[in-house]
Enzyme design. Structure first.
Site, short mmCIF file in Angstrom:
data_model
loop_
_atom_site.label_atom_id
_atom_site.label_comp_id
_atom_site.label_asym_id
_atom_site.label_seq_id
_atom_site.Cartn_x
_atom_site.Cartn_y
_atom_site.Cartn_z
N THR A 123 19.57 -22.65 -43.31
CA THR A 123 20.37 -21.24 -42.61
C THR A 123 19.88 -19.98 -43.66
O THR A 123 19.41 -20.06 -44.92
CB THR A 123 21.80 -21.38 -42.72
OG1 THR A 123 22.44 -20.30 -42.08
CG2 THR A 123 22.11 -21.46 -44.15
N GLY A 124 20.05 -18.85 -43.15
CA GLY A 124 19.86 -17.59 -43.77
C GLY A 124 18.56 -16.98 -43.25
O GLY A 124 18.26 -17.18 -42.03
N SER A 166 26.87 -15.70 -34.54
CA SER A 166 25.62 -15.81 -35.01
C SER A 166 24.99 -17.17 -34.56
O SER A 166 23.68 -17.44 -34.72
CB SER A 166 25.40 -16.29 -36.68
OG SER A 166 26.63 -17.21 -36.85
N ARG A 181 11.36 -11.42 -31.87
CA ARG A 181 11.43 -12.13 -33.16
C ARG A 181 11.88 -13.30 -32.91
O ARG A 181 12.88 -13.78 -32.33
CB ARG A 181 12.34 -10.99 -34.04
CG ARG A 181 12.23 -11.67 -35.42
CD ARG A 181 13.53 -12.57 -35.90
NE ARG A 181 13.63 -12.99 -37.17
CZ ARG A 181 14.60 -13.88 -37.53
NH1 ARG A 181 15.26 -14.49 -36.76
NH2 ARG A 181 14.57 -14.25 -38.79
N VAL A 182 11.12 -14.47 -33.50
CA VAL A 182 11.78 -15.63 -33.66
C VAL A 182 11.76 -16.19 -35.20
O VAL A 182 10.85 -15.76 -35.92
CB VAL A 182 10.62 -16.61 -32.76
CG1 VAL A 182 10.87 -18.23 -33.22
CG2 VAL A 182 10.83 -16.40 -31.49
N GLY A 183 13.02 -16.85 -35.55
CA GLY A 183 13.21 -17.12 -36.85
C GLY A 183 12.85 -18.78 -37.09
O GLY A 183 12.17 -19.04 -36.21
N ASP A 184 13.22 -19.12 -38.25
CA ASP A 184 12.79 -20.40 -38.76
C ASP A 184 13.33 -21.47 -37.95
O ASP A 184 13.15 -22.88 -37.69
CB ASP A 184 13.31 -20.81 -40.24
CG ASP A 184 14.98 -20.49 -40.35
OD1 ASP A 184 15.48 -19.78 -39.76
OD2 ASP A 184 15.34 -21.36 -41.07
N THR A 208 23.32 -19.26 -38.90
CA THR A 208 22.83 -20.31 -37.86
C THR A 208 23.55 -21.65 -38.39
O THR A 208 23.86 -21.82 -39.43
CB THR A 208 21.43 -20.73 -38.57
OG1 THR A 208 20.69 -19.53 -38.29
CG2 THR A 208 20.50 -21.72 -37.87
N THR A 263 20.77 -20.88 -33.31
CA THR A 263 20.95 -19.69 -33.72
C THR A 263 20.73 -18.54 -32.76
O THR A 263 19.93 -18.75 -31.74
CB THR A 263 20.13 -19.32 -35.05
OG1 THR A 263 20.87 -18.15 -35.64
CG2 THR A 263 18.74 -19.07 -34.79
N GLY A 302 15.36 -16.48 -42.03
CA GLY A 302 14.43 -17.21 -41.57
C GLY A 302 12.97 -17.16 -41.89
O GLY A 302 12.22 -18.12 -42.31
#
Ligand code: GLY
Length: 332
Positions: free
Chosen positions: A243-244, A89, A220-223, A192, A210, A246
């Site tokens: 984590t998790g 991950s 796509r971009v996460g947190d 992450t 991550t 985002g």
């Protein structure tokens, strides 16, 4: 106006201003957090998400014990996870997106308030180190996509194929199964890595890196690379990381929220719980939803909380490193 009358008028105006400050969230900018005397005996303290944090913490602790800075420590710590293909991950060997490409997000923040970040970075093994270069070598905070990769190559980073044969097989199996996207955090007990640390001088730093959600939409971009969402550090107050899934963290700016709650006097544990409950109150979550926060304040107090059972974090101080099971809002 008599002195007594002047005092009463000033008190009234002050009271109204303070009330407005609270209402509009301004009070937190003037309130000082309660700082307990740091427990220097056990400093440095390092927290990081999931069981892969154990190896990252050990590396980070070694850096600080040898006299390295807290910023060096957080960077070097998460590089361990980035380089480990068994950590599926983060970094090399991470799950690809829906087009079969591994794209990486990372950010770093130091005690002086500087921050650097990269998003949707391809073919570079250590996005956290590119994020640090963004912080140190540019006037910017964040670079994305092709621009981030060009910057990395200009800085001497080399291209690496991040898609391992095992991940290629996973990708092929996913395509064969119909290629439907289902957010799924807690994948094989890791996700992450966010790592936050305080050194023997009481200075704080953090790093977060991550490969994002497995089979995410390309682009796509996460947190994780978003300062204030996946990570936030304020050297006067504390640090938090997430984590998790985002999207939920981004919509509630979770790490910033936790640090601001600590500024207002909440403990790291209380702040993490309130941030998870903010998500529950604002966002409709699905059955596989997971989010986890960890936090550390200036006194070395720690906290963690998750939405669903299963989240763990690695705790290290000068004397020990151990994995901690985290309480959750949802009980099973
Ligand atoms: N927390 C990682 C991500 O959502 O990409």
């Amino acid at each position: 106006m008599s002195n007594r009358r002047k005092f009463l008028v000033q008190t009234l105006i002050g009271g109204i201003a303070t009330g407005l400050g609270y209402r509009y969230g301004l009070a937190s900018t003037i309130m000082k957090p309660a700082v307990l005397p740091p427990d220097h005996e056990s400093f440095p303290i390092i927290l990081s998400t999931w069981n892969h944090g154990l190896a990252a913490n050990k590396k980070a602790m070694g850096v600080m014990i040898k006299g390295g800075s807290v910023l060096d420590a957080v960077e070097q710590g998460v590089r361990v996870s980035e380089a480990d293909p068994k950590v599926q991950s983060v970094g090399f060997g991470g799950f690809p997106d829906a087009s079969g490409e591994v794209t990486l997000d990372a950010c770093i923040m130091g005690p002086d308030g500087r921050a650097g970040s990269v998003a949707c970075l391809k073919e570079i093994m250590h996005p956290i180190s590119v994020a640090r270069k963004v912080m140190e070598k540019t006037p910017h905070v964040m670079l994305v996509g092709d621009g981030a990769q060009k910057f990395a190559l200009d800085q001497g980073f080399e291209k690496t194929n991040l898609l391992t044969p095992e991940m290629n097989d996973n990708y092929a199996a996913w395509k064969a199964s119909g290629a439907s996207y289902a957010p799924h955090a807690n994948w094989e007990n890791h996700d992450t890595i966010g790592l936050i640390a305080i050194d023997i001088n009481g200075d704080l730093a953090g790093a977060c890196t991550t490969s994002g959600m497995a089979f995410k939409h390309p682009g796509r971009v996460g947190d994780s690379p978003i300062i204030g969402a996946g990570l936030f550090v304020d050297n006067e107050v504390g640090a938090a990381t997430a984590t998790g899934e985002g999207e939920a963290v981004m919509k509630t700016l979770g790490s910033f929220l936790i640090v601001e709650l600590m500024r207002q006097g909440y403990s790291p544990q209380q702040a993490c719980e309130l941030a998870v409950r903010r998500i529950v109150a604002k966002i409709k979550v699905h059955p596989h939803f997971q989010i986890g926060y960890i936090a550390l304040n200036k006194s070395g107090e720690v906290g963690a909380y998750a939405y669903a059972p299963g989240f763990q974090y690695a705790f290290s101080n000068r004397n020990e490193t151990r994995l901690v099971d985290v309480k959750s809002e949802k009980k099973n």
